[in-house]
Design a protein around this motif. Structure first.
Motif, PDB file in Angstrom:
ATOM      1  N   SER A   1      54.385  57.263  99.020  1.00  0.00           N
ATOM      2  CA  SER A   1      55.446  56.408  98.508  1.00  0.00           C
ATOM      3  C   SER A   1      56.103  55.758  98.989  1.00  0.00           C
ATOM      4  O   SER A   1      56.564  54.430  98.824  1.00  0.00           O
ATOM      5  CB  SER A   1      56.322  57.553  97.282  1.00  0.00           C
ATOM      6  OG  SER A   1      57.396  57.781  98.745  1.00  0.00           O
ATOM      7  N   LEU A   2      56.381  56.069 100.801  1.00  0.00           N
ATOM      8  CA  LEU A   2      57.192  54.711 101.490  1.00  0.00           C
ATOM      9  C   LEU A   2      56.193  53.762 102.245  1.00  0.00           C
ATOM     10  O   LEU A   2      57.141  52.898 101.830  1.00  0.00           O
ATOM     11  CB  LEU A   2      57.374  55.916 102.980  1.00  0.00           C
ATOM     12  CG  LEU A   2      58.261  55.323 103.851  1.00  0.00           C
ATOM     13  CD1 LEU A   2      59.336  54.798 103.224  1.00  0.00           C
ATOM     14  CD2 LEU A   2      57.838  55.639 105.025  1.00  0.00           C
TER      15      LEU A   2
ATOM     16  N   THR B   1      49.078  67.699 101.241  1.00  0.00           N
ATOM     17  CA  THR B   1      49.208  66.529  99.511  1.00  0.00           C
ATOM     18  C   THR B   1      50.716  66.129  99.625  1.00  0.00           C
ATOM     19  O   THR B   1      50.910  64.822  98.931  1.00  0.00           O
ATOM     20  CB  THR B   1      48.581  67.412  98.781  1.00  0.00           C
ATOM     21  OG1 THR B   1      48.803  68.061  97.413  1.00  0.00           O
ATOM     22  CG2 THR B   1      46.661  67.367  98.646  1.00  0.00           C
ATOM     23  N   ARG B   2      51.533  67.281  99.728  1.00  0.00           N
ATOM     24  CA  ARG B   2      52.737  66.587  98.977  1.00  0.00           C
ATOM     25  C   ARG B   2      53.094  65.624 100.368  1.00  0.00           C
ATOM     26  O   ARG B   2      53.709  65.285  99.857  1.00  0.00           O
ATOM     27  CB  ARG B   2      53.054  68.288  99.483  1.00  0.00           C
ATOM     28  CG  ARG B   2      53.558  68.809  97.813  1.00  0.00           C
ATOM     29  CD  ARG B   2      54.452  69.697  97.618  1.00  0.00           C
ATOM     30  NE  ARG B   2      53.910  70.962  96.705  1.00  0.00           N
ATOM     31  CZ  ARG B   2      53.482  72.020  97.169  1.00  0.00           C
ATOM     32  NH1 ARG B   2      53.970  72.583  98.572  1.00  0.00           N
ATOM     33  NH2 ARG B   2      53.677  73.064  95.713  1.00  0.00           N
ATOM     34  N   GLU B   3      52.704  65.715 101.542  1.00  0.00           N
ATOM     35  CA  GLU B   3      52.880  65.117 102.840  1.00  0.00           C
ATOM     36  C   GLU B   3      52.913  64.160 102.317  1.00  0.00           C
ATOM     37  O   GLU B   3      52.971  62.214 102.747  1.00  0.00           O
ATOM     38  CB  GLU B   3      52.528  65.713 103.990  1.00  0.00           C
ATOM     39  CG  GLU B   3      53.586  67.548 104.727  1.00  0.00           C
ATOM     40  CD  GLU B   3      53.078  67.480 106.222  1.00  0.00           C
ATOM     41  OE1 GLU B   3      52.093  67.685 105.980  1.00  0.00           O
ATOM     42  OE2 GLU B   3      53.110  68.833 106.057  1.00  0.00           O
ATOM     43  N   TYR B   4      51.451  63.886 101.837  1.00  0.00           N
ATOM     44  CA  TYR B   4      50.794  62.533 102.008  1.00  0.00           C
ATOM     45  C   TYR B   4      51.398  61.730 101.059  1.00  0.00           C
ATOM     46  O   TYR B   4      51.415  60.594 100.896  1.00  0.00           O
ATOM     47  CB  TYR B   4      49.291  62.330 101.203  1.00  0.00           C
ATOM     48  CG  TYR B   4      47.663  63.409 102.915  1.00  0.00           C
ATOM     49  CD1 TYR B   4      48.813  62.488 104.120  1.00  0.00           C
ATOM     50  CD2 TYR B   4      47.484  64.371 102.619  1.00  0.00           C
ATOM     51  CE1 TYR B   4      47.854  62.940 105.381  1.00  0.00           C
ATOM     52  CE2 TYR B   4      46.534  64.153 104.124  1.00  0.00           C
ATOM     53  CZ  TYR B   4      46.294  63.837 105.223  1.00  0.00           C
ATOM     54  OH  TYR B   4      45.964  64.065 105.980  1.00  0.00           O
ATOM     55  N   GLU B   5      52.050  62.195  99.859  1.00  0.00           N
ATOM     56  CA  GLU B   5      52.510  61.810  98.514  1.00  0.00           C
ATOM     57  C   GLU B   5      54.370  61.072  98.978  1.00  0.00           C
ATOM     58  O   GLU B   5      53.831  60.580  98.519  1.00  0.00           O
ATOM     59  CB  GLU B   5      53.059  62.451  97.266  1.00  0.00           C
ATOM     60  CG  GLU B   5      51.477  63.330  96.322  1.00  0.00           C
ATOM     61  CD  GLU B   5      51.876  63.474  95.866  1.00  0.00           C
ATOM     62  OE1 GLU B   5      52.795  64.261  95.810  1.00  0.00           O
ATOM     63  OE2 GLU B   5      50.994  65.105  95.075  1.00  0.00           O
TER      64      GLU B   5
ATOM     65  N   GLU C   1      48.025  75.319 102.191  1.00  0.00           N
ATOM     66  CA  GLU C   1      47.982  74.559 103.184  1.00  0.00           C
ATOM     67  C   GLU C   1      47.576  73.188 102.514  1.00  0.00           C
ATOM     68  O   GLU C   1      48.586  72.033 103.334  1.00  0.00           O
ATOM     69  CB  GLU C   1      47.180  74.697 104.216  1.00  0.00           C
ATOM     70  CG  GLU C   1      47.580  75.906 105.041  1.00  0.00           C
ATOM     71  CD  GLU C   1      46.279  76.609 106.342  1.00  0.00           C
ATOM     72  OE1 GLU C   1      45.351  75.676 106.564  1.00  0.00           O
ATOM     73  OE2 GLU C   1      46.360  77.309 106.799  1.00  0.00           O
ATOM     74  N   VAL C   2      47.157  73.445 101.944  1.00  0.00           N
ATOM     75  CA  VAL C   2      46.136  71.565 101.577  1.00  0.00           C
ATOM     76  C   VAL C   2      47.203  71.299 100.367  1.00  0.00           C
ATOM     77  O   VAL C   2      47.295  69.865 100.287  1.00  0.00           O
ATOM     78  CB  VAL C   2      44.853  72.448 100.654  1.00  0.00           C
ATOM     79  CG1 VAL C   2      44.927  71.009  99.788  1.00  0.00           C
ATOM     80  CG2 VAL C   2      43.369  72.463 101.553  1.00  0.00           C
TER      81      VAL C   2
END
Length: 110
Positions: free
Chosen positions: A55-56, A47-51, A42-43
């Motif tokens: 980047s956006l 972090t992939r979502e936050y990356e 889950e963590v």
């Protein structure tokens, strides 16, 4: 020999009790490890979502900085010190001829 049989039965009972206790401990350890693995997944997913979001925003920031740099090429006589946002001295204006590419900041002298 009767004493030897009592010792063997006590030994076997104790061995079976300890084996069951160890098995129970391993089952609990396995369950805890599975929970830990799920939480770690889950963590890592978060972090992939936050990356992606970071980047956006970085692309947006670089785009806006590029527009600001294009505005800085204008003559130095037009440039005035910028006010701080939220104080009333920082105003964004858009010229009608230039659209979004002609955004510039002005200082109010009030």
């Amino acid at each position: 020999m009767a004493n030897n049989e009592d010792d063997t039965s006590f030994f076997e009972k104790e061995r079976d009790r300890l084996t069951a206790e160890i098995s129970s401990g391993f089952e609990e350890l396995l369950s805890s490890s599975n929970n830990l693995n799920r939480k770690l997944e889950e963590v890592l997913g978060m972090t992939r979502e936050y990356e992606t979001i970071a980047s956006l925003w970085q692309s947006f920031h670089e785009l806006m900085r590029g527009h600001r740099d294009e505005g800085d090429v204008s003559s130095e006589a037009e440039q005035q010190p910028h006010g701080l946002p939220g104080t009333g001295g920082h105003v964004l204006t858009v010229s009608k001829s230039g659209g979004l590419g002609a955004v510039r900041e002005e200082q109010h002298n009030s």
